[in-house]
Scaffold this motif. Structure first.
Motif, PDB file in Angstrom:
ATOM      1  N   SER A  60       0.946  -1.629   0.015  1.00  0.00           N
ATOM      2  CA  SER A  60       0.052  -0.205   0.272  1.00  0.00           C
ATOM      3  C   SER A  60       0.894   1.273  -0.159  1.00  0.00           C
ATOM      4  CB  SER A  60      -0.253  -0.046   1.471  1.00  0.00           C
ATOM      5  OG  SER A  60      -1.864  -1.222   1.201  1.00  0.00           O
ATOM      6  N   SER A  64       0.919   4.057  -2.742  1.00  0.00           N
ATOM      7  CA  SER A  64       0.205   5.697  -2.539  1.00  0.00           C
ATOM      8  C   SER A  64       1.446   6.250  -3.538  1.00  0.00           C
ATOM      9  CB  SER A  64       0.120   5.425  -0.675  1.00  0.00           C
ATOM     10  OG  SER A  64      -0.543   4.979  -0.004  1.00  0.00           O
ATOM     11  N   LEU A  78      -7.088   6.449 -10.038  1.00  0.00           N
ATOM     12  CA  LEU A  78      -8.301   5.763  -9.284  1.00  0.00           C
ATOM     13  C   LEU A  78      -6.991   4.392  -7.786  1.00  0.00           C
ATOM     14  CD1 LEU A  78     -10.662   4.094  -8.222  1.00  0.00           C
ATOM     15  CD2 LEU A  78      -9.787   2.084  -9.826  1.00  0.00           C
ATOM     16  N   PHE A  79      -7.604   4.626  -6.836  1.00  0.00           N
ATOM     17  CA  PHE A  79      -6.986   3.775  -5.270  1.00  0.00           C
ATOM     18  C   PHE A  79      -7.881   2.849  -5.388  1.00  0.00           C
ATOM     19  CE2 PHE A  79      -2.866   6.783  -4.648  1.00  0.00           C
ATOM     20  CZ  PHE A  79      -3.303   7.525  -4.975  1.00  0.00           C
ATOM     21  N   TYR A  80      -7.323   1.808  -4.675  1.00  0.00           N
ATOM     22  CA  TYR A  80      -8.386   0.660  -4.597  1.00  0.00           C
ATOM     23  C   TYR A  80      -6.979  -0.235  -3.715  1.00  0.00           C
ATOM     24  CZ  TYR A  80     -10.803  -3.468  -3.783  1.00  0.00           C
ATOM     25  OH  TYR A  80     -11.355  -4.833  -3.087  1.00  0.00           O
ATOM     26  N   SER A  81      -8.221  -0.666  -1.925  1.00  0.00           N
ATOM     27  CA  SER A  81      -7.429  -0.945  -1.650  1.00  0.00           C
ATOM     28  C   SER A  81      -8.174  -1.922  -1.040  1.00  0.00           C
ATOM     29  CB  SER A  81      -6.452  -0.812  -0.326  1.00  0.00           C
ATOM     30  OG  SER A  81      -5.756  -1.670   0.444  1.00  0.00           O
ATOM     31  N   GLY A  82      -7.994  -3.542  -0.611  1.00  0.00           N
ATOM     32  CA  GLY A  82      -9.045  -4.535  -0.034  1.00  0.00           C
ATOM     33  C   GLY A  82      -8.349  -4.498   1.446  1.00  0.00           C
ATOM     34  N   SER A  85      -8.537   1.136   5.189  1.00  0.00           N
ATOM     35  CA  SER A  85     -10.003   1.727   4.785  1.00  0.00           C
ATOM     36  C   SER A  85     -10.034   3.291   4.573  1.00  0.00           C
ATOM     37  CB  SER A  85     -10.410   1.031   6.745  1.00  0.00           C
ATOM     38  OG  SER A  85      -9.573   2.160   7.269  1.00  0.00           O
ATOM     39  N   ASP A  86     -10.919   3.251   4.050  1.00  0.00           N
ATOM     40  CA  ASP A  86     -10.694   4.610   3.362  1.00  0.00           C
ATOM     41  C   ASP A  86     -10.043   5.821   4.206  1.00  0.00           C
ATOM     42  OD1 ASP A  86     -13.278   4.508   5.304  1.00  0.00           O
ATOM     43  OD2 ASP A  86     -14.369   5.908   3.381  1.00  0.00           O
TER      44      ASP A  86
END
Length: 104
Positions: A60, A64, A78-82, A85-86
């Motif tokens: 991450s 980032s 676009l950011f996505y992380s499984g 948390s936002d």
């Protein structure tokens, strides 16, 4: 499961020729990490980057860094992380932007 067999000749559509593209002419986005950009030359637009690794190895953080660089250069990002948390991700992103300003 039922299996359907096709008897007789099967028509396979012809594949169209693909236009030759010189990747050296394609626009790229730098990662913000000098050594990585030196080796890769940055990322191609539209390229999907998948970062894998074990928990806590910095996936991450690395993503980032890439994202901070693209945002700084006004590229849509676009950011996505499984995992994250936002609110945590937003807090980290703001912290990176502040640190980046102090380093200039």
């Amino acid at each position: 499961a039922d299996v359907t067999l096709i008897s007789g000749p099967v028509s396979i559509p012809k594949v169209n020729d693909v236009k030759h593209i010189d990747i050296n002419d394609m626009e790229r986005c730098e990662t913000g990490i000098y050594e990585l950009d030196k080796v890769l030359g940055g990322f191609f637009f539209g390229q999907l980057i998948l970062i894998t690794g074990k928990r806590g190895e910095g996936k991450s953080t690395l993503a980032s860094e890439f994202g901070t660089c693209t945002l700084k250069n006004n590229y849509p990002t676009l950011f996505y992380s499984g995992e994250l948390s936002d609110w945590y991700f937003k807090m980290e992103q703001k912290s990176r932007q502040k640190t980046d300003r102090k380093m200039r």
